[in-house]
Design a protein around this motif. Sequence first.
Motif, mmCIF file in Angstrom:
data_model
loop_
_atom_site.group_PDB
_atom_site.id
_atom_site.type_symbol
_atom_site.label_atom_id
_atom_site.label_comp_id
_atom_site.label_asym_id
_atom_site.label_seq_id
_atom_site.Cartn_x
_atom_site.Cartn_y
_atom_site.Cartn_z
ATOM 1 N N GLY A 98 0.808 -1.211 0.000
ATOM 2 C CA GLY A 98 0.000 0.000 0.000
ATOM 3 C C GLY A 98 0.842 1.261 0.000
ATOM 4 N N VAL A 99 1.898 1.268 0.804
ATOM 5 C CA VAL A 99 2.791 2.424 0.833
ATOM 6 C C VAL A 99 3.481 2.612 -0.510
ATOM 7 N N TYR A 100 3.893 1.502 -1.130
ATOM 8 C CA TYR A 100 4.553 1.594 -2.439
ATOM 9 C C TYR A 100 3.616 2.169 -3.498
ATOM 10 N N LEU A 101 2.360 1.737 -3.495
ATOM 11 C CA LEU A 101 1.402 2.255 -4.469
ATOM 12 C C LEU A 101 1.227 3.762 -4.324
ATOM 13 N N VAL A 102 1.133 4.221 -3.094
ATOM 14 C CA VAL A 102 0.956 5.656 -2.863
ATOM 15 C C VAL A 102 2.199 6.429 -3.292
ATOM 16 N N LEU A 103 3.378 5.931 -2.906
ATOM 17 C CA LEU A 103 4.613 6.626 -3.267
ATOM 18 C C LEU A 103 4.820 6.649 -4.777
ATOM 19 N N ARG A 104 4.501 5.544 -5.436
ATOM 20 C CA ARG A 104 4.733 5.493 -6.884
ATOM 21 C C ARG A 104 3.860 6.493 -7.628
ATOM 22 N N VAL A 105 2.597 6.569 -7.256
ATOM 23 C CA VAL A 105 1.709 7.460 -8.004
ATOM 24 C C VAL A 105 1.982 8.917 -7.680
ATOM 25 N N LEU A 106 2.477 9.207 -6.478
ATOM 26 C CA LEU A 106 2.729 10.591 -6.093
ATOM 27 C C LEU A 106 4.126 11.076 -6.480
ATOM 28 N N ARG A 107 5.096 10.176 -6.550
ATOM 29 C CA ARG A 107 6.474 10.591 -6.786
ATOM 30 C C ARG A 107 6.942 10.438 -8.231
ATOM 31 N N THR A 108 6.272 9.607 -9.018
ATOM 32 C CA THR A 108 6.731 9.359 -10.381
ATOM 33 C C THR A 108 6.794 10.661 -11.178
#
Length: 218
Positions: A98-108
Motif C-alpha cells: 500500500g505504501v509503495y502504491l501511494v509513493l509510486r503514483v505521487l512521486r513518479t
Amino acid sequence: MTNQQLRLSVGASAGQRTVAVVTGVLVAAIGAAFVLVPLLAGGLLRRLTGPGDGFASYEEARDLPPGMLPPALRESTSGSGGAGPFLGLCGLPFVLLGVYLVLRVLRTAAWLDGSRVRVRGAIRSRTVDLAIAHVDSRSAGQLGADPSARAGRSPGIVVTDRASGHRVTIPLQGMGLPVLPPSELRALADAFAAGRPGAEPSDEARAVAADLRRLASA
C-alpha cells in the motif's frame, strides 16, 4: 536542443492519482489491521473476561507448571499461542504494498535537462545522458513505423547509462494522455540525436529520435 530544464508530463492523471492513493491507503490499512489485531487481542480478551482468574495476566503465571495453571491459561499455552504474532507478520507485505502504491503514483516524475534525463520512481531517482546512453534495441523497434497505432500501448524507451550501467525506462505516456505532448517528444528526440561530442549518434539512437519525431507529428 534546449538547455532549459523541462519537466516531462509523465505520471497518472488527477483521477488516476486519487484512485491509486485511496487503493494504496486501503491496502495498507488492511495490512496494519492484520499486524495490530493479534497484538491487541490478548489484552482485550483479558479485559472482557475480567479478574475472575487468580492471575492478573499470563506473565504472572508463566513460570508455574502447566498442571497448576487455570484451564483458560492452560489451553492458551498448549494451543496456538504463537500463531498470533505470525499472523501479524502476514500483514506486513500488504502495508508495504500500500505504501509503495501511494509513493509510486505521487512521486513518479521525469525531467529533461539538455540531453540528460532524470526519472524519479517510488523510491529512487536515476539520471542518464541520452546523448551517450546505450539504447535498448527493443526500444528502437517498439515505436515502429506506425506510431499512431501504438500510441494506446504507452511504450517506454529503455536506456542504459554507459558509466554506471543503470537501466532507466523513460515512459512516453502523458498525464491523462496516451503519449507525451509533441513538444516533449521532440525535445527527447533532439536529446537522442545529439550524439557523443565529436561523434555521430548510434543507429538505435537515430531510430528512436526519428520515431519520436514521427510520433510527435502523428
